[in-house]
Design an enzyme around this catalytic site. Structure first.
Site, PDB file in Angstrom:
ATOM      1  N   CYS A  54       6.481 -35.400 -27.534  1.00 64.31           N
ATOM      2  CA  CYS A  54       7.391 -34.266 -27.658  1.00 64.31           C
ATOM      3  C   CYS A  54       7.459 -33.648 -29.057  1.00 64.31           C
ATOM      4  O   CYS A  54       6.568 -32.897 -29.441  1.00 64.31           O
ATOM      5  CB  CYS A  54       8.783 -34.677 -27.177  1.00 64.31           C
ATOM      6  N   GLU A  99       8.195 -37.487 -21.234  1.00 63.02           N
ATOM      7  CA  GLU A  99       9.133 -38.200 -22.093  1.00 63.02           C
ATOM      8  C   GLU A  99      10.413 -38.485 -21.296  1.00 63.02           C
ATOM      9  O   GLU A  99      10.799 -37.715 -20.417  1.00 63.02           O
ATOM     10  CB  GLU A  99       9.466 -37.339 -23.310  1.00 63.02           C
ATOM     11  N   LYS A 122       7.347 -43.281 -31.065  1.00 60.94           N
ATOM     12  CA  LYS A 122       7.496 -41.894 -31.514  1.00 60.94           C
ATOM     13  C   LYS A 122       7.730 -41.801 -33.016  1.00 60.94           C
ATOM     14  O   LYS A 122       8.658 -42.412 -33.553  1.00 60.94           O
ATOM     15  CB  LYS A 122       8.651 -41.239 -30.752  1.00 60.94           C
TER      16      LYS A 122
END
Length: 275
Positions: free
Chosen positions: A154, A40, A112
């Protein structure tokens, strides 16, 4: 077939990060096909102004041209953990995971879903991704020579329902590029990754940021490759570098055949019975 995760200490400068990534890509194993994942924030890891400066419209810009060129020149599948992409008619951005095939073609993009708006007892303290980014609203599973890749980024790791949905869509490898904080990484990084691998009987590829960053940010490192039984195939605890492991299709098939949890799952049947 080989899986590779690159561990970076990225900063706010794309040219500097580009040099770091280039140096690591020069150390890739010679075997092909090769699936390579960047962490990321691999393109830029800095404050809002630095991120806005590097952000590009999806599919258009010199950063994405460079990423595509890496994939094509090296003959690799390249998963760019995240980079900022612009949203039309908005001052917010997406944190986007991009997948390029060995011809340098972008074959998938995932925005995301879960934004990191939390308080952590570290040098940075307060994290508010929603100040800069807008969450995505779609899952992404993409076919590849390595199997079906289920994309995530993440903080998504803390939401197991996402990974079950990716497995339901046929994912064989769960992609978890990350920039976990040192505090949360020490406490939860390994057990969460192992849980996602075991629950969904998938390989997990998790490239991470590592070390000290601007603004007091500290990241945990410990890039990992896990097999479908949750066993560690490779780990890089600290420092920049790369790890690799072979993808064993027989291992994947054997784990799923001997313990067919996907076929045994009954929660949806329970819900249907109550409707």
């Amino acid at each position: 077939m080989e899986l590779v995760a690159l561990q970076l200490n990225a900063g706010a400068s794309w040219p500097a990060n580009q040099d770091r990534i280039t140096a690591l890509l020069e150390r890739l194993p010679p075997r092909r096909p090769l699936l390579v994942q960047l962490p990321e924030n691999a393109v830029v890891f800095g404050n809002r102004e630095a991120v806005q400066e590097v952000a590009e419209p999806l599919g258009d810009g010199p950063v994405q041209d460079c990423l595509a060129q890496w994939a094509k020149q090296l003959g690799i599948w390249l998963v760019v953990g995240s980079m900022p992409t612009r949203i039309e008619h908005s001052d917010k951005l997406h944190a986007s995971c991009l997948v390029f095939n060995e011809q340098g073609e972008r074959v998938a993009c995932y925005h995301k879903l879960h934004l990191f708006d939390v308080d952590v007892a570290d040098g940075h303290g307060r994290y508010r991704e929603s100040a800069t980014f807008m969450p995505g609203n779609e899952l992404c599973v993409v076919d590849s020579p390595f199997g079906r890749l289920g994309l995530s980024i993440c903080y998504d790791l803390r939401f197991p329902e996402l990974y079950r949905a990716l497995r339901d869509q046929g994912a064989d490898i769960l992609m978890v590029p990350a920039a976990f904080t040192r505090v949360t990484g020490k406490a939860h990084w390994l057990p969460l990754l192992q849980a996602r691998a075991i629950e969904n009987q998938c390989y997990v590829l998790a490239a991470a940021q590592v070390g000290e960053h601007a603004g007091g940010r500290q990241t945990w490192g410990h890039s990992l490759i896990l097999d479908p039984w949750g066993e560690i195939c490779a780990c890089l605890p600290d420092g920049e570098g790369l790890i690799s492991a072979s993808l064993d299709q027989h291992r994947l098939d054997s784990v799923r055949r001997q313990m067919p949890v996907a076929q045994h799952a009954r929660l949806r049947a329970v819900w249907r019975d109550k409707e």
